[in-house]
Each structure stands twice: as C-alpha cells, then as structure tokens.
Motif scaffolding. Sequence first.
Motif, PDB file in Angstrom:
ATOM      1  N   ASN A  65       0.839  -1.199   0.000  1.00 53.49           N
ATOM      2  CA  ASN A  65       0.000   0.000   0.000  1.00 53.49           C
ATOM      3  C   ASN A  65       0.873   1.248   0.000  1.00 53.49           C
ATOM      4  O   ASN A  65       1.625   1.493   0.945  1.00 53.49           O
ATOM      5  CB  ASN A  65      -0.913   0.001   1.237  1.00 53.49           C
ATOM      6  CG  ASN A  65      -1.922  -1.138   1.201  1.00 53.49           C
ATOM      7  OD1 ASN A  65      -2.502  -1.411   0.153  1.00 53.49           O
ATOM      8  ND2 ASN A  65      -2.126  -1.796   2.339  1.00 53.49           N
ATOM      9  N   HIS A  66       0.771   2.019  -1.057  1.00 50.49           N
ATOM     10  CA  HIS A  66       1.539   3.254  -1.195  1.00 50.49           C
ATOM     11  C   HIS A  66       0.634   4.332  -1.793  1.00 50.49           C
ATOM     12  O   HIS A  66      -0.268   4.011  -2.569  1.00 50.49           O
ATOM     13  CB  HIS A  66       2.754   3.057  -2.105  1.00 50.49           C
ATOM     14  CG  HIS A  66       3.658   1.932  -1.697  1.00 50.49           C
ATOM     15  ND1 HIS A  66       3.583   0.675  -2.265  1.00 50.49           N
ATOM     16  CD2 HIS A  66       4.642   1.875  -0.768  1.00 50.49           C
ATOM     17  CE1 HIS A  66       4.507  -0.108  -1.717  1.00 50.49           C
ATOM     18  NE2 HIS A  66       5.160   0.596  -0.809  1.00 50.49           N
ATOM     19  N   PRO A  67       0.885   5.596  -1.473  1.00 47.04           N
ATOM     20  CA  PRO A  67       0.089   6.684  -2.050  1.00 47.04           C
ATOM     21  C   PRO A  67       0.576   7.103  -3.428  1.00 47.04           C
ATOM     22  O   PRO A  67       0.433   8.255  -3.827  1.00 47.04           O
ATOM     23  CB  PRO A  67       0.276   7.814  -1.029  1.00 47.04           C
ATOM     24  CG  PRO A  67       1.643   7.584  -0.490  1.00 47.04           C
ATOM     25  CD  PRO A  67       1.827   6.084  -0.444  1.00 47.04           C
ATOM     26  N   PHE A  68       1.183   6.175  -4.165  1.00 46.85           N
ATOM     27  CA  PHE A  68       1.685   6.461  -5.505  1.00 46.85           C
ATOM     28  C   PHE A  68       1.686   5.160  -6.297  1.00 46.85           C
ATOM     29  O   PHE A  68       1.509   4.070  -5.746  1.00 46.85           O
ATOM     30  CB  PHE A  68       3.091   7.074  -5.462  1.00 46.85           C
ATOM     31  CG  PHE A  68       4.035   6.398  -4.506  1.00 46.85           C
ATOM     32  CD1 PHE A  68       4.672   5.203  -4.855  1.00 46.85           C
ATOM     33  CD2 PHE A  68       4.282   6.931  -3.256  1.00 46.85           C
ATOM     34  CE1 PHE A  68       5.527   4.572  -3.974  1.00 46.85           C
ATOM     35  CE2 PHE A  68       5.140   6.297  -2.364  1.00 46.85           C
ATOM     36  CZ  PHE A  68       5.767   5.118  -2.727  1.00 46.85           C
ATOM     37  N   THR A  69       1.880   5.282  -7.612  1.00 44.65           N
ATOM     38  CA  THR A  69       1.801   4.136  -8.508  1.00 44.65           C
ATOM     39  C   THR A  69       3.193   3.728  -9.000  1.00 44.65           C
ATOM     40  O   THR A  69       4.180   4.430  -8.765  1.00 44.65           O
ATOM     41  CB  THR A  69       0.933   4.463  -9.725  1.00 44.65           C
ATOM     42  OG1 THR A  69       1.610   5.473 -10.503  1.00 44.65           O
ATOM     43  CG2 THR A  69      -0.438   4.977  -9.300  1.00 44.65           C
ATOM     44  N   SER A  70       3.234   2.632  -9.714  1.00 46.63           N
ATOM     45  CA  SER A  70       4.487   2.203 -10.344  1.00 46.63           C
ATOM     46  C   SER A  70       4.956   3.217 -11.373  1.00 46.63           C
ATOM     47  O   SER A  70       6.161   3.420 -11.554  1.00 46.63           O
ATOM     48  CB  SER A  70       4.298   0.835 -11.013  1.00 46.63           C
ATOM     49  OG  SER A  70       3.996  -0.165 -10.069  1.00 46.63           O
ATOM     50  N   ILE A  71       4.008   3.860 -12.028  1.00 43.12           N
ATOM     51  CA  ILE A  71       4.359   4.899 -13.005  1.00 43.12           C
ATOM     52  C   ILE A  71       5.039   6.071 -12.301  1.00 43.12           C
ATOM     53  O   ILE A  71       6.022   6.637 -12.808  1.00 43.12           O
ATOM     54  CB  ILE A  71       3.105   5.369 -13.766  1.00 43.12           C
ATOM     55  CG1 ILE A  71       2.541   4.217 -14.592  1.00 43.12           C
ATOM     56  CG2 ILE A  71       3.421   6.564 -14.660  1.00 43.12           C
ATOM     57  CD1 ILE A  71       1.232   4.521 -15.280  1.00 43.12           C
ATOM     58  N   ALA A 110       8.612   5.052 -11.561  1.00 40.33           N
ATOM     59  CA  ALA A 110       9.455   5.087 -12.750  1.00 40.33           C
ATOM     60  C   ALA A 110       9.838   6.515 -13.118  1.00 40.33           C
ATOM     61  O   ALA A 110      10.985   6.790 -13.502  1.00 40.33           O
ATOM     62  CB  ALA A 110       8.731   4.411 -13.908  1.00 40.33           C
ATOM     63  N   ARG A 111       8.889   7.433 -12.977  1.00 45.04           N
ATOM     64  CA  ARG A 111       9.166   8.837 -13.323  1.00 45.04           C
ATOM     65  C   ARG A 111      10.218   9.427 -12.403  1.00 45.04           C
ATOM     66  O   ARG A 111      11.201  10.025 -12.865  1.00 45.04           O
ATOM     67  CB  ARG A 111       7.864   9.644 -13.223  1.00 45.04           C
ATOM     68  CG  ARG A 111       8.040  11.149 -13.414  1.00 45.04           C
ATOM     69  CD  ARG A 111       6.709  11.866 -13.291  1.00 45.04           C
ATOM     70  NE  ARG A 111       6.008  11.535 -12.050  1.00 45.04           N
ATOM     71  CZ  ARG A 111       6.304  12.093 -10.863  1.00 45.04           C
ATOM     72  NH1 ARG A 111       7.293  12.980 -10.753  1.00 45.04           N
ATOM     73  NH2 ARG A 111       5.611  11.750  -9.790  1.00 45.04           N
ATOM     74  N   ILE A 112      10.043   9.255 -11.093  1.00 49.73           N
ATOM     75  CA  ILE A 112      10.974   9.867 -10.148  1.00 49.73           C
ATOM     76  C   ILE A 112      12.331   9.164 -10.171  1.00 49.73           C
ATOM     77  O   ILE A 112      13.383   9.788 -10.009  1.00 49.73           O
ATOM     78  CB  ILE A 112      10.377   9.870  -8.721  1.00 49.73           C
ATOM     79  CG1 ILE A 112      11.037  10.947  -7.853  1.00 49.73           C
ATOM     80  CG2 ILE A 112      10.484   8.526  -8.052  1.00 49.73           C
ATOM     81  CD1 ILE A 112      10.664  12.345  -8.220  1.00 49.73           C
ATOM     82  N   ALA A 113      12.326   7.858 -10.414  1.00 48.30           N
ATOM     83  CA  ALA A 113      13.579   7.107 -10.494  1.00 48.30           C
ATOM     84  C   ALA A 113      14.374   7.502 -11.730  1.00 48.30           C
ATOM     85  O   ALA A 113      15.611   7.653 -11.674  1.00 48.30           O
ATOM     86  CB  ALA A 113      13.292   5.611 -10.510  1.00 48.30           C
ATOM     87  N   GLY A 114      13.682   7.681 -12.854  1.00 50.84           N
ATOM     88  CA  GLY A 114      14.366   8.114 -14.070  1.00 50.84           C
ATOM     89  C   GLY A 114      15.020   9.465 -13.903  1.00 50.84           C
ATOM     90  O   GLY A 114      16.154   9.691 -14.358  1.00 50.84           O
ATOM     91  N   LYS A 115      14.327  10.380 -13.235  1.00 52.20           N
ATOM     92  CA  LYS A 115      14.901  11.707 -12.976  1.00 52.20           C
ATOM     93  C   LYS A 115      16.148  11.601 -12.098  1.00 52.20           C
ATOM     94  O   LYS A 115      17.153  12.290 -12.333  1.00 52.20           O
ATOM     95  CB  LYS A 115      13.862  12.595 -12.299  1.00 52.20           C
ATOM     96  CG  LYS A 115      14.318  14.033 -12.063  1.00 52.20           C
ATOM     97  CD  LYS A 115      13.218  14.863 -11.440  1.00 52.20           C
ATOM     98  CE  LYS A 115      13.603  16.337 -11.363  1.00 52.20           C
ATOM     99  NZ  LYS A 115      14.906  16.577 -10.706  1.00 52.20           N
ATOM    100  N   ALA A 116      16.109  10.719 -11.102  1.00 57.85           N
ATOM    101  CA  ALA A 116      17.253  10.544 -10.203  1.00 57.85           C
ATOM    102  C   ALA A 116      18.466  10.015 -10.954  1.00 57.85           C
ATOM    103  O   ALA A 116      19.602  10.469 -10.721  1.00 57.85           O
ATOM    104  CB  ALA A 116      16.876   9.604  -9.068  1.00 57.85           C
ATOM    105  N   VAL A 117      18.248   9.075 -11.860  1.00 59.01           N
ATOM    106  CA  VAL A 117      19.369   8.512 -12.639  1.00 59.01           C
ATOM    107  C   VAL A 117      19.979   9.590 -13.526  1.00 59.01           C
ATOM    108  O   VAL A 117      21.210   9.744 -13.591  1.00 59.01           O
ATOM    109  CB  VAL A 117      18.880   7.322 -13.487  1.00 59.01           C
ATOM    110  CG1 VAL A 117      19.987   6.851 -14.432  1.00 59.01           C
ATOM    111  CG2 VAL A 117      18.437   6.174 -12.590  1.00 59.01           C
ATOM    112  N   ILE A 118      19.127  10.346 -14.216  1.00 53.11           N
ATOM    113  CA  ILE A 118      19.622  11.412 -15.100  1.00 53.11           C
ATOM    114  C   ILE A 118      20.391  12.458 -14.312  1.00 53.11           C
ATOM    115  O   ILE A 118      21.491  12.883 -14.702  1.00 53.11           O
ATOM    116  CB  ILE A 118      18.448  12.053 -15.863  1.00 53.11           C
ATOM    117  CG1 ILE A 118      17.883  11.055 -16.883  1.00 53.11           C
ATOM    118  CG2 ILE A 118      18.880  13.343 -16.549  1.00 53.11           C
ATOM    119  CD1 ILE A 118      16.613  11.507 -17.556  1.00 53.11           C
ATOM    120  N   ASP A 119      19.841  12.867 -13.170  1.00 54.37           N
ATOM    121  CA  ASP A 119      20.496  13.900 -12.355  1.00 54.37           C
ATOM    122  C   ASP A 119      21.826  13.400 -11.804  1.00 54.37           C
ATOM    123  O   ASP A 119      22.825  14.140 -11.790  1.00 54.37           O
ATOM    124  CB  ASP A 119      19.580  14.322 -11.208  1.00 54.37           C
ATOM    125  CG  ASP A 119      18.359  15.097 -11.686  1.00 54.37           C
ATOM    126  OD1 ASP A 119      18.328  15.464 -12.875  1.00 54.37           O
ATOM    127  OD2 ASP A 119      17.433  15.306 -10.874  1.00 54.37           O
TER     128      ASP A 119
END
Length: 377
Positions: free
Chosen positions: A99-105, A108-117
């Motif tokens: 149970n999380h207040p966010f989705t897999s999407i 993926a969005r926040i993780a992709g930003k972290a990798v790029i940064d």
Amino acid sequence: MYYFATTVLGLEDVAASELEEILGVKPEVDVGKIFFKGDLSVVYRVNYFSRTINRVFIMLLREEFETLEDIYRHMKSIDYTWIMEPNKTFAIRSERVGNHPFTSIDIARIAGKAVIDSYMESTGVRLRVNLDNPDVEIWVFARNRELLVGVNTTGESLHKRRYRVYNHPAALKPTIAASMLRLGGYRGQPLLDPLCGGGTIAIEAAHAARKVPIILFRHDFLLRNLKVHNASLEEGIVSELLSTMNNELYEIYCMDVSPKHLEGAMINARSARVGDTIRFLLRDSTRKESHCDVKADLVVTNPPYGIRSHRLKKIGEFYETLLRVLADSYKGKRLVIITASTRQLEEAASKVGLTLEHSRHVMHGGLPTKIYVYRLE
C-alpha cells in the motif's frame, strides 16, 4: 559484486538450490528473489546455465523507504558511471507491491529523474531515455517499505528459451518444468511425460541430463551493453559450459493423444537439439496398454486444468482415470504433477490411494496452481 535473481513465486528454494550448485555458495532466499554475491563470472554462469531463474540483476541498492522523495534521494546517491556508458540509452522498469500513495508509473518517473540527475552531476552528460528498446534497464522494486534497485543483465525472462517453435495453447513455462524435474529428483533416469503437449518437460529433462547451456539458444543478453562486460571472460565461460555438454542418449518418453501436439513437440525437440534422445508416442495415456513398453522411473506432467473450459467434473474423472493407470503401470515410482484444479486432483489421488510426499503453491500464467509430488502405489 552483489546480485539478485527473480524466479517463479513458490519455487524460490528450488532456484536457490540450483544456484548453490552452479556457484558453490548458499544464496539468501526472499519472496520471488534470490540474493547472492561473487565476481563478474557469476553473472555469466547464472544467465547462461540456470534453468529455474527468470532474470539476473546486478544489485545497486537495497534500502528502506517511505515516500517518493526517499526513492529519489536513494537513487540519486547511486554511482551509475561504472556500469553505464554515456552513449547508452536507458529505461526504468518498476514493480510495486504493498500500500503506497503512488503508482508504479510515479516510481518510474521519479527514479528516471534521479538517474539522469546523478549521471549529469558525475559526468556532465545527460543520459537518453528509450522506453521501447533501451541499452540498459534499471529495475526498481518497491515492496512495502523495501526499495530494491538493480541493473537487468538478462533482458527478457530466461523462461523464453528461444527453442520453442510450436506454441501449445497451454504450454508450461520451461522454468517451472525444470523446477518440477528437480523436485522429482531427476538425474537422467528414465522419464515419462504422459501428457506432453508441446514437449517442454521432455526437452527440459534432456537439456538437464545433457547439461545444455541456454546460451545455445539465446544471444540477446543485456549484460553485453554494460560497461562491466568482459568479452574475453564471457568467451572462456561459454567455452567451459559447452565443454561439459554430453550427447548421451537418455530414456525420455513424450506421450500425447493429439497428433498435432505431438508433431509440435517433435518440432520443438529438434529445435532444442534433443530430438534424438526423446521417444515420441502417439497414445492415450489413460489406457493401460499405452504404457506396456515404457519403463519410467519418474513421471512428470502438466495435465489440463479445465478452469477456462468449465469442465471441472470431467477433469476430476479424467484425473482419477489417469492416476489409476499411472499407479498400475509405475508402481513405487514418483509422480510430479501441476494443476490449478487442486480439489479435483486431490480427490482423485485420495481415491486411487497415492501417497503425498510434498506439495506447494506456485503461480503460473496468472493462475494459482499447486505442484504435487506423489508416490505411485
């Protein structure tokens, strides 16, 4: 390095025992995953030889988290420069359980930003994203409060062996077939699949007996896109694995009442390079005379379930008939069988008087199934 591998839910211990044989170290077992460590050769050996594993990952991070901000912070702290070339594209694949207040999407969005940064700060290069056909896949597993990040070295799941030419409508995953063989104690002894369909169990048995590496049929491993890839090391390991193969003939019987499916099994076996060691029998396995010239010490099979056709009563009758014939024909031998029609099989086994040695729940094709190991009596 630290690694983890994914496997079929319910078969983690079977996969762990196989990895222990391959690597000589005892791995850590978790839900759907096995954790282990070793040098770079490990990733080649498991990918190219394991029969029960889905994917192998180089582990980048394993931490606790609560929010998306935690995920960003953890992933931005990872050094990606040692594993990714700046000219390679990447994609995030995310799986979320709990149970999380966010989705897999969102992950993926926040993780992709972290990798790029992170990569931008280290190299001044902005990595390119390719969601359809990336050079590098970074997987993010969020289960309850555990965050697990790894680089996919496999590509598509290893259950896609690439030898299957004929697709049976109810085909068993090769990873499950290989696990069932291990649960039955298969070591090259005479084997029968009385309902062989497309021949997966027989082919996996032949590959196990002959020590056939998966690298013979698959060449699209993502580890070759990684910065750590060592071509000379890979070549040496592949040569070693190929040198351990044998071409001995094993007694493996593949029986089916359908000419179409049996022909498909023969096509698959030839594609898998083991058609010479499997005997294909066009017979009705529920008839006693079908087994008169078959000398099997182990029976492993994936019968019809009847779930989607809603013929559960007839399935129960079919199971009872089949089990009686197998018990009469292979008295004292072991039977390994998988089904989603668990009540029908258990009732049939009780009527026939089989001894249950072991059972376990396994997910297969989106269906909750059970694998049973019986003694035929």
